[in-house]
Scaffold this motif. Structure first.
Motif, mmCIF file in Angstrom:
data_model
loop_
_atom_site.group_PDB
_atom_site.id
_atom_site.type_symbol
_atom_site.label_atom_id
_atom_site.label_comp_id
_atom_site.label_asym_id
_atom_site.label_seq_id
_atom_site.Cartn_x
_atom_site.Cartn_y
_atom_site.Cartn_z
ATOM 1 N N SER A 56 -21.013 -21.447 -35.105
ATOM 2 C CA SER A 56 -20.783 -20.003 -35.197
ATOM 3 C C SER A 56 -19.299 -19.790 -35.448
ATOM 4 C CB SER A 56 -21.229 -19.302 -33.916
ATOM 5 O OG SER A 56 -20.298 -19.491 -32.893
ATOM 6 N N PRO A 59 -16.128 -13.826 -37.292
ATOM 7 C CA PRO A 59 -16.262 -13.082 -38.551
ATOM 8 C C PRO A 59 -14.970 -12.389 -38.992
ATOM 9 C CG PRO A 59 -17.535 -12.025 -36.789
ATOM 10 C CD PRO A 59 -17.013 -13.304 -36.231
ATOM 11 N N ALA A 125 -19.095 -11.934 -32.320
ATOM 12 C CA ALA A 125 -19.901 -10.861 -32.923
ATOM 13 C C ALA A 125 -19.045 -9.862 -33.699
ATOM 14 C CB ALA A 125 -20.689 -10.127 -31.835
ATOM 15 N N LYS A 127 -17.006 -7.590 -32.441
ATOM 16 C CA LYS A 127 -16.955 -6.267 -31.806
ATOM 17 C C LYS A 127 -15.520 -5.914 -31.448
ATOM 18 C CE LYS A 127 -21.627 -5.867 -30.401
ATOM 19 N NZ LYS A 127 -22.604 -5.049 -29.730
ATOM 20 N N TRP A 183 -28.392 -10.586 -33.311
ATOM 21 C CA TRP A 183 -26.983 -10.893 -33.043
ATOM 22 C C TRP A 183 -26.191 -9.642 -32.711
ATOM 23 C CZ3 TRP A 183 -24.424 -7.807 -36.290
ATOM 24 C CH2 TRP A 183 -25.041 -7.462 -37.494
ATOM 25 N N ASN A 184 -26.745 -8.435 -32.949
ATOM 26 C CA ASN A 184 -25.851 -7.264 -32.893
ATOM 27 C C ASN A 184 -25.581 -6.760 -31.472
ATOM 28 O OD1 ASN A 184 -28.394 -6.033 -32.612
ATOM 29 N ND2 ASN A 184 -27.643 -4.140 -33.534
ATOM 30 N N GLU A 211 -26.215 -16.573 -35.265
ATOM 31 C CA GLU A 211 -24.859 -16.025 -35.439
ATOM 32 C C GLU A 211 -24.103 -15.985 -34.113
ATOM 33 O OE1 GLU A 211 -24.064 -15.455 -38.417
ATOM 34 O OE2 GLU A 211 -25.853 -14.808 -39.502
ATOM 35 N N THR A 212 -24.822 -15.922 -33.002
ATOM 36 C CA THR A 212 -24.148 -15.670 -31.719
ATOM 37 C C THR A 212 -24.645 -16.593 -30.594
ATOM 38 O OG1 THR A 212 -25.777 -13.902 -31.419
ATOM 39 C CG2 THR A 212 -23.585 -13.233 -32.158
ATOM 40 N N TYR A 317 -19.008 -0.060 -34.654
ATOM 41 C CA TYR A 317 -19.473 -1.429 -34.865
ATOM 42 C C TYR A 317 -19.941 -1.637 -36.320
ATOM 43 C CZ TYR A 317 -21.458 -6.064 -34.034
ATOM 44 O OH TYR A 317 -21.744 -7.425 -34.104
ATOM 45 N N GLN A 320 -23.530 -1.453 -37.659
ATOM 46 C CA GLN A 320 -24.497 -2.525 -37.393
ATOM 47 C C GLN A 320 -25.247 -2.307 -36.077
ATOM 48 O OE1 GLN A 320 -22.512 -6.469 -39.136
ATOM 49 N NE2 GLN A 320 -21.217 -5.480 -37.665
ATOM 50 N N ILE A 365 -21.035 -9.075 -39.747
ATOM 51 C CA ILE A 365 -21.302 -10.323 -39.046
ATOM 52 C C ILE A 365 -21.135 -11.589 -39.883
ATOM 53 C CG2 ILE A 365 -23.809 -10.281 -39.415
ATOM 54 C CD1 ILE A 365 -22.063 -11.408 -36.172
ATOM 55 N N SER A 366 -21.435 -11.517 -41.179
ATOM 56 C CA SER A 366 -21.448 -12.767 -41.955
ATOM 57 C C SER A 366 -21.170 -12.483 -43.417
ATOM 58 C CB SER A 366 -22.825 -13.434 -41.843
ATOM 59 O OG SER A 366 -23.810 -12.597 -42.432
#
Ligand code: NAD
Length: 517
Positions: A56, A59, A125, A127, A183-184, A211-212, A317, A320, A365-366
């Motif tokens: 991971s 981002p 993530a 954030k 993942w959010n 992702e997380t 965010y 997302q 995120i990606s």
């Protein structure tokens, strides 16, 4: 067990206070010092390392590897379900009060480690500080809330007594639950679904998003530290595409609690419905999925607060959130004024690395998410009038500045499809009835809001705006555990109402006993 104090939502840390800012900076440095650490897979009490790994990244700066995790195989997925099944009798026999005690301890540990988790959410993530803080606070709320709900649901439930009988009803756990979060909200949603399953007495195979996985691994540590036995749950890292079907289809899986996209949720629902040989139950599926959430801005409303509400709901965010506002439906009388104010405010939002508190928006995120969102922005240029955004951010991370398209038709892809990024479609409504019609023109039905000063319009909206979570004269994001039980209509999901009084019932089955006396 002594009665617990009434449930209260966890207070947010005030980052405007210098002491809190310093503490957060220290937590960020501490998380950063652990970048690149490898986490083993803990399967049935054994530590496992796989040949293939999941990496991971941050981002905000994808060159930085946040955590290295094991990539479990389909064979391991079978073992995880079988181990959870083997351990179900012992865990389900643990008294509910003991399970509640462990959950309250988990809440306490999360509280103690709050900024540490904030920091992981910032780095894994993307954030911003306040968004991370809201995620961790919600996770604590779920633990505290479900602990109280379990106390209510344990023991005999009230039923009518027939003469000559003793009539009883008890709630029992279901069995092995497969928990699949997105993942959010990598902490809050994972913790909410997993602790609901566990406190109800089920064993759980928790498959976090690829992702997380670091946040999930850290939460696994919290559960162990709280005293949840290693045998009751497994944080099972792996690619959803390669192990998801095995976990869902396994004949010993009793239920699936999923939160994520419509595509994956519908696939799970379909696969879970087919009983494989040896399965002796109908699997239960809790599936919370996407949204295309609308805010209606009425001709008579507090326009400033409507603009702020839409801004925060659409771009917090980076858009997302399943609850994010992606459609603003605005009465023709205030349309131009609304657009002008909104575009000016959106253009002023700072976008950049999530660990820098001056940035209001961090990265998406990606790279895949960035590409998809940018494709939608290109589509938007054909379907509407770009009034803000469309540019780039001179940084390494996956940044997308906020984009607003005006004059978007209800048939447009931008109006109908979930984008899951900072892209807002604005559509003109002739009047309030038309606005409601447009808002309901969706396969989804998750959140929605109305900004209006007209009591009759508010009444109509309460009655006819078909969403699981409706807000009046406030933003459509930020549901609070306990106050706003959360879940959507239509293809937004099974309306499970997470953080509400009915939620734990989805993780339980009732047994009625009548004894002649
Ligand atoms: P996703 O559907 O891509 O992934 C969700 C989870 O499913 C991940 O853990 C993933 O690994 C797993 N998965 C992927 N393929 C699978 C398969 N074949 N079988 C089993 N599991 C599989 O969603 P995402 O990108 O992580 O999250 C974003 C989506 O989640 C958005 O659509 C958003 O609206 C939705 N969401 C909904 C809510 C809600 O409460 N309704 C809350 C948050 C997010």
């Amino acid at each position: 067990m002594e009665t617990l104090p009434e449930f209260r939502n966890e207070a947010y840390t005030d980052f405007s206070l210098p002491a809190n800012r310093r503490a957060m900076e220290a937590a960020l440095a501490q998380a950063r010092a652990q970048f690149g650490r490898e986490y083993p897979l803990r399967l049935d009490g054994k530590l496992i390392e796989t040949e293939e790994k999941l990496r991971s990244v941050n981002p905000s700066n994808p060159a930085e590897v946040v955590g290295i995790h094991q990539k479990a195989t389909p064979e391991m997925a079978r073992r995880a379900v079988e181990a959870a099944y083997a351990h179900f009798p012992a865990w389900s026999a643990t008294p509910a009060e003991e399970r509640v005690r462990l959950l309250l301890r988990a809440a306490q540990i999360l509280r103690r480690r709050k900024m540490e988790f904030d920091a992981w959410l910032v780095y894994e993530a993307g954030k911003t500080w306040p968004e991370a803080e809201a995620d961790v606070s919600e996770a604590i709320d779920f633990c505290e809330y479900y602990a109280r709900q379990m106390l209510r649901l344990s023991g005999p439930q009230p039923v009518v007594q027939l003469s000559g009988e003793r009539d009883e009803m008890y709630y029992l756990p279901l069995g092995v639950g497969v928990i699949i979060p997105p993942w959010n909200f990598p902490l809050a949603i994972l913790a909410g679904m997993a602790t609901a399953a566990l406190v109800a007495g089920n064993t759980a195979v928790i498959k976090p998003s690829s992702e997380t996985p670091t946040i999930a691994a850290q939460f696994g540590d919290v559960l162990r530290e709280a005293g949840f036995p290693e045998t009751a749950f497994c944080v099972f890292t792996g690619s959803g595409a390669s192990v998801g079907d095995v976990l869902v289809e396994h004949p010993k899986t009793r239920f699936v609690a999923f939160t994520g996209s419509r595509e994956v949720g519908l696939r799970i629902n379909e696969r879970a419905a087919r009983p494989p040989p040896g399965q002796i139950w109908i699997k239960r599926v809790i599936a919370e999925m996407g949204g295309k959430d609308a805010i209606i801005v009425d001709g008579d409303c507090d326009l400033e607060s409507a603009v702020s509400g839409v801004l925060v709901s659409a771009f917090g965010y980076q858009g997302q959130k399943c609850s994010a506002c992606s459609r603003a439906i605005v009465d023709a009388r205030v349309y131009d004024a609304f657009l002008e104010k909104l575009a000016a405010k959106a253009a002023a939002l700072r976008v950049g690395p999530a660990d820098k508190p001056d940035n209001y928006m961090g990265p998406v995120i990606s790279e895949g998410a960035r590409r998809t969102i940018c494709e939608y922005i290109e589509t938007g240029k054909r379907e509407g009038r770009l009034v803000c955004g469309g540019g780039t951010v001179p940084e390494n991370g996956y940044f997308v500045p906020p984009a607003i398209f005006a004059d978007v038709d209800a048939k447009a892809r931008l109006f109908q499809e979930e984008i899951f990024g900072p892209v807002l479609a604005v559509t003109r409504a002739r009047d309030f009835d038309h606005a409601l019609e447009l808002a309901n023109d969706s396969q989804y039905g998750l959140t929605g809001a109305i900004y209006s000063n007209d009591a009759e319009h508010i009444r109509k909206g309460r009655e006819r705006f078909f969403v699981g979570n409706l807000y009046v004269n406030r933003k459509c994001t930020g549901a609070m555990v306990g106050a706003h039980p959360f879940g959507g209509f239509n293809l937004s999901g099974t309306d499970s109402k997470a953080g509400g009084p009915d939620y734990l019932l989805l993780f339980l089955q009732a047994k009625a006993i009548a004894e002649k006396v």
